[in-house]
Write a protein that holds these residues in place. Sequence first.
Motif, PDB file in Angstrom:
ATOM      1  N   HIS A  22       0.823  -1.213   0.000  1.00  0.00           N
ATOM      2  CA  HIS A  22       0.000   0.000   0.000  1.00  0.00           C
ATOM      3  C   HIS A  22       0.858   1.263   0.000  1.00  0.00           C
ATOM      4  N   ASP A  23       1.981   1.222   0.724  1.00  0.00           N
ATOM      5  CA  ASP A  23       2.834   2.403   0.898  1.00  0.00           C
ATOM      6  C   ASP A  23       4.060   2.424  -0.011  1.00  0.00           C
ATOM      7  N   ASP A  24       4.124   1.515  -0.983  1.00  0.00           N
ATOM      8  CA  ASP A  24       5.286   1.386  -1.878  1.00  0.00           C
ATOM      9  C   ASP A  24       6.567   1.091  -1.113  1.00  0.00           C
ATOM     10  N   GLY A  25       6.448   0.338  -0.039  1.00  0.00           N
ATOM     11  CA  GLY A  25       7.611  -0.066   0.753  1.00  0.00           C
ATOM     12  C   GLY A  25       8.173  -1.386   0.258  1.00  0.00           C
ATOM     13  N   TRP A  26       9.113  -1.930   1.037  1.00  0.00           N
ATOM     14  CA  TRP A  26       9.736  -3.206   0.693  1.00  0.00           C
ATOM     15  C   TRP A  26       9.986  -3.989   1.973  1.00  0.00           C
ATOM     16  N   TRP A  27      10.300  -5.271   1.818  1.00  0.00           N
ATOM     17  CA  TRP A  27      10.473  -6.151   2.965  1.00  0.00           C
ATOM     18  C   TRP A  27      11.623  -7.118   2.745  1.00  0.00           C
ATOM     19  N   LEU A  28      12.090  -7.694   3.851  1.00  0.00           N
ATOM     20  CA  LEU A  28      13.097  -8.749   3.785  1.00  0.00           C
ATOM     21  C   LEU A  28      12.394 -10.102   3.696  1.00  0.00           C
ATOM     22  N   HIS A  29      11.664 -10.467   4.749  1.00  0.00           N
ATOM     23  CA  HIS A  29      10.922 -11.727   4.777  1.00  0.00           C
ATOM     24  C   HIS A  29       9.473 -11.449   5.153  1.00  0.00           C
ATOM     25  N   LEU A  30       8.619 -12.407   4.848  1.00  0.00           N
ATOM     26  CA  LEU A  30       7.186 -12.238   5.089  1.00  0.00           C
ATOM     27  C   LEU A  30       6.681 -13.209   6.148  1.00  0.00           C
ATOM     28  N   ARG A  31       5.682 -12.746   6.896  1.00  0.00           N
ATOM     29  CA  ARG A  31       5.044 -13.536   7.948  1.00  0.00           C
ATOM     30  C   ARG A  31       3.536 -13.497   7.736  1.00  0.00           C
ATOM     31  N   ARG A  32       2.886 -14.609   8.042  1.00  0.00           N
ATOM     32  CA  ARG A  32       1.439 -14.752   7.846  1.00  0.00           C
ATOM     33  C   ARG A  32       0.749 -14.869   9.194  1.00  0.00           C
ATOM     34  N   CYS A  33      -0.238 -14.038   9.431  1.00  0.00           N
ATOM     35  CA  CYS A  33      -1.035 -14.145  10.652  1.00  0.00           C
ATOM     36  C   CYS A  33      -1.820 -15.451  10.582  1.00  0.00           C
ATOM     37  N   ALA A  34      -1.659 -16.287  11.587  1.00  0.00           N
ATOM     38  CA  ALA A  34      -2.321 -17.594  11.589  1.00  0.00           C
ATOM     39  C   ALA A  34      -3.798 -17.490  11.931  1.00  0.00           C
ATOM     40  N   CYS A  36      -5.921 -14.561  10.859  1.00  0.00           N
ATOM     41  CA  CYS A  36      -6.726 -13.901   9.813  1.00  0.00           C
ATOM     42  C   CYS A  36      -6.093 -13.930   8.429  1.00  0.00           C
ATOM     43  N   GLY A  37      -4.841 -14.367   8.308  1.00  0.00           N
ATOM     44  CA  GLY A  37      -4.190 -14.447   7.006  1.00  0.00           C
ATOM     45  C   GLY A  37      -3.446 -13.193   6.586  1.00  0.00           C
ATOM     46  N   HIS A  38      -3.417 -12.168   7.418  1.00  0.00           N
ATOM     47  CA  HIS A  38      -2.697 -10.936   7.087  1.00  0.00           C
ATOM     48  C   HIS A  38      -1.231 -11.244   6.807  1.00  0.00           C
ATOM     49  N   ILE A  39      -0.709 -10.750   5.694  1.00  0.00           N
ATOM     50  CA  ILE A  39       0.704 -10.907   5.372  1.00  0.00           C
ATOM     51  C   ILE A  39       1.418  -9.613   5.745  1.00  0.00           C
ATOM     52  N   GLY A  40       2.421  -9.732   6.601  1.00  0.00           N
ATOM     53  CA  GLY A  40       3.206  -8.587   7.036  1.00  0.00           C
ATOM     54  C   GLY A  40       4.683  -8.890   6.932  1.00  0.00           C
ATOM     55  N   CYS A  41       5.482  -7.847   6.976  1.00  0.00           N
ATOM     56  CA  CYS A  41       6.935  -8.016   6.877  1.00  0.00           C
ATOM     57  C   CYS A  41       7.530  -8.340   8.246  1.00  0.00           C
ATOM     58  N   CYS A  42       8.670  -9.021   8.224  1.00  0.00           N
ATOM     59  CA  CYS A  42       9.332  -9.509   9.438  1.00  0.00           C
ATOM     60  C   CYS A  42       9.958  -8.373  10.251  1.00  0.00           C
ATOM     61  N   ASP A  43      10.434  -8.722  11.427  1.00  0.00           N
ATOM     62  CA  ASP A  43      11.031  -7.727  12.320  1.00  0.00           C
ATOM     63  C   ASP A  43      12.374  -7.201  11.847  1.00  0.00           C
ATOM     64  N   ASN A  44      13.037  -7.868  10.916  1.00  0.00           N
ATOM     65  CA  ASN A  44      14.262  -7.323  10.335  1.00  0.00           C
ATOM     66  C   ASN A  44      13.963  -6.299   9.251  1.00  0.00           C
ATOM     67  N   SER A  45      12.755  -6.334   8.705  1.00  0.00           N
ATOM     68  CA  SER A  45      12.343  -5.394   7.668  1.00  0.00           C
ATOM     69  C   SER A  45      12.199  -3.991   8.253  1.00  0.00           C
ATOM     70  N   ILE A  61      -0.207 -15.247  16.872  1.00  0.00           N
ATOM     71  CA  ILE A  61       0.524 -16.361  16.255  1.00  0.00           C
ATOM     72  C   ILE A  61       0.713 -16.102  14.763  1.00  0.00           C
ATOM     73  N   ILE A  62       1.965 -16.230  14.334  1.00  0.00           N
ATOM     74  CA  ILE A  62       2.295 -16.070  12.916  1.00  0.00           C
ATOM     75  C   ILE A  62       2.975 -17.341  12.411  1.00  0.00           C
ATOM     76  N   ASP A  74       4.804 -17.457  18.431  1.00  0.00           N
ATOM     77  CA  ASP A  74       3.766 -16.882  19.278  1.00  0.00           C
ATOM     78  C   ASP A  74       4.325 -15.633  19.950  1.00  0.00           C
ATOM     79  N   TYR A  75       3.832 -14.470  19.567  1.00  0.00           N
ATOM     80  CA  TYR A  75       4.299 -13.213  20.153  1.00  0.00           C
ATOM     81  C   TYR A  75       4.011 -13.150  21.652  1.00  0.00           C
ATOM     82  N   SER A  76       2.931 -13.781  22.117  1.00  0.00           N
ATOM     83  CA  SER A  76       2.575 -13.678  23.535  1.00  0.00           C
ATOM     84  C   SER A  76       3.548 -14.430  24.431  1.00  0.00           C
ATOM     85  N   THR A  77       4.163 -15.491  23.925  1.00  0.00           N
ATOM     86  CA  THR A  77       5.125 -16.251  24.721  1.00  0.00           C
ATOM     87  C   THR A  77       6.565 -16.016  24.276  1.00  0.00           C
TER      88      THR A  77
END
Length: 115
Positions: A22-34, A36-45, A61-62, A74-77
Amino acid sequence: MTSTGIDATATPSGAGCLECDHDDGWWLHLRRCAQCGHIGCCDNSPSQHATKHAEATGHTIIQSYEPGEDWFWDYSTQEYTDGPRLTVPRHHPLDQPVPGPASRVPDNWQSLLHP
């Protein structure tokens, strides 16, 4: 199969990070929300959209959205966890480069990563 924090039938939101696209950005690796399916970029991005999605929604959970990887986090643990086989596609397209997308990755991309 649905279990706590995971909906195995939720389809991915796309082939790349939803917000970066949406913002014309870029990413290193991708993660999928377990959940809802949202695809987001990793913490190194640069933008760390997967973590921001988890914080905003409580979806903790991703799963990796990289070819050949099937681990869950699991972000919570703050630990790796187990999960069911999610619906296809289970990774970004094989012809999609890492980092990506190629047209938006700056020449100095390595210096822009988070440790």
